[in-house]
Design an enzyme around this catalytic site. Sequence first.
Site, mmCIF file in Angstrom:
data_model
loop_
_atom_site.group_PDB
_atom_site.id
_atom_site.type_symbol
_atom_site.label_atom_id
_atom_site.label_comp_id
_atom_site.label_asym_id
_atom_site.label_seq_id
_atom_site.Cartn_x
_atom_site.Cartn_y
_atom_site.Cartn_z
ATOM 1 N N ASP A 195 0.821 -1.218 0.000
ATOM 2 C CA ASP A 195 0.000 0.000 0.000
ATOM 3 C C ASP A 195 0.853 1.265 0.000
ATOM 4 O OD1 ASP A 195 0.940 -0.473 2.584
ATOM 5 O OD2 ASP A 195 -1.027 -0.921 3.402
ATOM 6 N N ASP A 249 -6.937 -3.052 14.621
ATOM 7 C CA ASP A 249 -8.346 -3.318 14.295
ATOM 8 C C ASP A 249 -8.503 -4.553 13.391
ATOM 9 O OD1 ASP A 249 -7.437 -2.408 11.834
ATOM 10 O OD2 ASP A 249 -8.821 -0.707 11.699
ATOM 11 N N HIS A 274 -6.890 -5.163 10.542
ATOM 12 C CA HIS A 274 -6.725 -4.981 9.088
ATOM 13 C C HIS A 274 -5.451 -5.636 8.563
ATOM 14 C CE1 HIS A 274 -4.578 -0.856 9.811
ATOM 15 N NE2 HIS A 274 -3.667 -1.793 9.624
ATOM 16 N N GLU A 285 -9.625 -1.995 5.943
ATOM 17 C CA GLU A 285 -10.227 -1.708 7.244
ATOM 18 C C GLU A 285 -11.501 -2.531 7.461
ATOM 19 O OE1 GLU A 285 -8.284 -0.301 9.092
ATOM 20 O OE2 GLU A 285 -7.858 1.800 8.677
HETATM 21 P P1 PGA Z 1 2.557 -1.650 12.581
HETATM 22 O O1 PGA Z 1 1.355 -1.620 11.525
HETATM 23 O O2 PGA Z 1 3.501 -2.686 12.070
HETATM 24 O O3 PGA Z 1 3.169 -0.294 12.522
HETATM 25 O O4 PGA Z 1 1.974 -2.001 13.886
HETATM 26 C C1 PGA Z 1 0.805 -2.823 11.103
HETATM 27 C C2 PGA Z 1 -0.376 -2.581 10.187
HETATM 28 O O5 PGA Z 1 -1.080 -1.582 10.357
HETATM 29 O O6 PGA Z 1 -0.607 -3.414 9.291
#
Ligand code: PGA
Length: 259
Positions: A67, A136, A138, A143
């Site tokens: 992304d 959450d 995702h 999301e």
């Molecule tokens: P993080 O993000 O590795 O910074 O915890 C993970 C994500 O949002 O997929």
Amino acid sequence: MEIVICKTKEEASKLAADMITAAVKKNPKTVLGLATGSTPVPMYTEMAKAVKAKKVSYKDVKTWNLDEYVGLPGTHDQSYRYFMNKNLFEKIDIKISNTHVLNGMAKDPVKECEKYEAQIKKAGGIDIQVLGIGSDGHIAFNEPGTSLKSRTGVVYLTPSTIKDNARLFFKGKEDEVPTRALSMGVGTICEAKKIILLAFGKNKADAVKGMVEGGISQFCTASALQEHNDAWIFCDEESASKLKLRNYYAWRSATKLGL
Ligand code: PGA
């Protein structure tokens, strides 16, 4: 799903990196799907160490990232292209022209996403997809409420993701986090031949519980991985702490990995 539970994130990152190193040694033309965020950094460090020690070469490897934020050029220090260059690509012997990150500045974002999907298809699909998981639930920026069949497209970040990302990046400034991104879809991700998902810390315990032991639901898009037949989930003890069957998973994966 295979759940690997390690004492520390460093231990889990080393195991995951070893899996990628072994795959690239076996097939030097491996196609990798890569992730950003704080989670994969120790694994990228281990991958770079293996290159430095001449155990493996990435010169024929191709990569596609999950992304990118809408509105940030690749030169912006919070863009995911910049992150990948700094945390991995500049530390291994990959050709930068073989690395692909969605263009968050594309004039026609829909076309950009269609082009990305076509490129992945032309490369023969992703062999190994690296993932983190949001608090959450995702994967990539898919999301809660995103179709589990979704394809690469424009997505909208939840307030909780904006908060998480501001805490770790953007110097804590929530109003600087873009609210939209281009993201591989859940359907796109699930087509990868193998998945390596990393989840560390107690902030991820509910998400890991939902992904592994909850029902398959758009409310936790990572739960779509329950239907993947070669998905490896690398946890530390904190992120695995809410799993009902954690002792069983730990024993089973250790046996399979010969640990
Ligand atoms: P993080 O993000 O590795 O910074 O915890 C993970 C994500 O949002 O997929």
